[in-house]
Scaffold this active site. Structure first.
Site, mmCIF file in Angstrom:
data_model
loop_
_atom_site.group_PDB
_atom_site.id
_atom_site.type_symbol
_atom_site.label_atom_id
_atom_site.label_comp_id
_atom_site.label_asym_id
_atom_site.label_seq_id
_atom_site.Cartn_x
_atom_site.Cartn_y
_atom_site.Cartn_z
ATOM 1 N N ARG A 54 0.858 -1.179 0.000
ATOM 2 C CA ARG A 54 0.000 0.000 0.000
ATOM 3 C C ARG A 54 0.900 1.237 0.000
ATOM 4 N NH1 ARG A 54 -1.912 -3.537 4.052
ATOM 5 N NH2 ARG A 54 -3.985 -4.404 3.629
ATOM 6 N N HIS A 67 -2.556 2.023 -5.921
ATOM 7 C CA HIS A 67 -3.325 0.795 -5.704
ATOM 8 C C HIS A 67 -3.477 -0.005 -6.993
ATOM 9 C CE1 HIS A 67 -4.665 -0.296 -1.753
ATOM 10 N NE2 HIS A 67 -5.709 -0.928 -2.238
ATOM 11 N N LYS A 116 -2.091 -2.630 7.932
ATOM 12 C CA LYS A 116 -3.292 -2.204 8.652
ATOM 13 C C LYS A 116 -3.378 -2.916 9.994
ATOM 14 C CE LYS A 116 -6.356 -0.868 4.850
ATOM 15 N NZ LYS A 116 -7.651 -1.124 4.201
ATOM 16 N N ARG A 120 -0.741 -2.348 -6.950
ATOM 17 C CA ARG A 120 -1.027 -3.404 -5.956
ATOM 18 C C ARG A 120 -1.966 -4.447 -6.557
ATOM 19 N NH1 ARG A 120 -1.221 -4.564 -0.379
ATOM 20 N NH2 ARG A 120 -3.252 -5.105 0.481
ATOM 21 N N TYR A 133 -9.386 -11.186 -6.687
ATOM 22 C CA TYR A 133 -8.440 -11.271 -7.801
ATOM 23 C C TYR A 133 -8.631 -12.532 -8.625
ATOM 24 C CZ TYR A 133 -6.313 -7.404 -5.358
ATOM 25 O OH TYR A 133 -6.108 -6.190 -4.753
ATOM 26 N N HIS A 171 -3.704 -9.223 3.798
ATOM 27 C CA HIS A 171 -5.147 -9.290 3.995
ATOM 28 C C HIS A 171 -5.467 -10.164 5.209
ATOM 29 C CE1 HIS A 171 -6.129 -8.356 -0.506
ATOM 30 N NE2 HIS A 171 -5.953 -7.264 0.214
#
Length: 295
Positions: free
Chosen positions: A146, A241, A170, A244, A276, A267
């Site tokens: 990110r 992004h 995150k 990414r 994806y 994730h």
């Protein structure tokens, strides 16, 4: 219901380690949900049925919220009811069969491998900024970071000798991401020739610096990618992004394991990574339609 919201927010703070921005978003979404429940007469968890949740989504639509915003609101509501059920505050979860608005399944924008190659080759000069930009683009595509993770990288977190970096994602979760040879070479070139010319006397320790010797900002990286995309002759809108998304999609197209891609992207839930797989299926479908005699 307010007491349950407080319990839920305490739970996700302690158990999930979510970022402050994510917690604030949950708080806003669920406060609005609880206001609706009070007006609808559902004052206890077991009084909330799938029909109640559906009525809430209709109310949001009538208020003018986009499908994307409604989908995000439903994510918060689902997390809340999953908590209530898991902690035995409720006998069931009314959100299990409630479908998300369609934009929840919107496919991410990606670049073709040819466009990625053009973008990576765009910084052709030998000025410090060119060397830095080459390293940033190679690193984005090699790792799927990110933009917040990339600008936060320090020198000590990039281990070129062993070919990996450490990043804080995150929820303050640290992960290790492997580097490819092209990214290692570009970063090494930048560290040897570009960064020393950008660094000030009081070195901040950031890997990537601006022309004043300070760490790059998100806006600075966005502008750089936009400028390099124009140089590469790419007309579609590109953001950090996008690289990414391209990283993940191209890995899966070339046979990478979904769990491995989930780990590299950071994730928490594999369902986030599974989007994806839809991208790769859509691309295969288009190829079939274009090239098969009866496509």
């Amino acid at each position: 219901m307010e007491q349950y919201l407080d319990l839920f927010l305490n739970y996700v703070t302690v158990e999930k380690g979510l970022s402050k921005n994510t917690l604030d978003a949950y708080g806003r979404d669920l406060s609005r949900y609880l206001d609706f429940l009070e007006r609808d007469g559902a004052t206890q968890p077991d009084a909330i049925t799938p029909a109640v949740v559906m009525r809430y989504l209709v109310v949001l639509r009538n208020q003018g919220l986009s499908a994307r915003s409604r989908a995000r609101a439903l994510v918060s509501v689902r997390m809340f009811h999953k908590f209530l059920y898991g902690e035995k505050y409720a006998k069931g979860n009314p959100t299990i069969r409630v479908e998300a608005p369609r934009s929840m399944h919107a496919l991410p924008h990606t670049l073709s491998m040819q466009d990625v190659e053009s973008l990576l080759n765009a910084p052709t000069g030998e000025e410090p900024g060119d060397q830095r930009d080459r390293a940033i683009l190679e690193l984005f595509y090699a790792t799927g970071l990110r933009v917040s993770e990339l600008i936060g990288l320090s020198l000590r977190e990039v281990q070129l000798e062993v070919g990996y970096l450490m990043t804080m994602g995150k929820g303050s979760k640290q992960r290790i991401v492997p580097l490819g040879e092209a990214a290692i070479e570009a970063i090494r070139d930048y560290l040897q020739h570009g960064r020393p010319l950008l660094a000030s006397k009081q070195d901040s320790g950031h890997l990537f610096l601006n022309r004043f010797g300070r760490g790059l900002t998100r806006q600075g990286v966005w502008k750089m990618i936009k400028r390099r995309a124009i140089q590469a002759g790419i007309s579609k809108r590109i953001t950090p992004h996008t690289l990414r998304h391209s990283f993940a999609t191209h890995l899966l197209e070339n046979g990478a394991d979904l769990r491995a891609v989930q780990t590299m992207l950071g994730h928490a839930d594999i369902s986030t990574t599974q989007i994806y797989t839809h991208v790769t299926r859509e691309r295969l479908k288009k190829l079939h339609q274009q090239h098969h005699p009866r496509g």
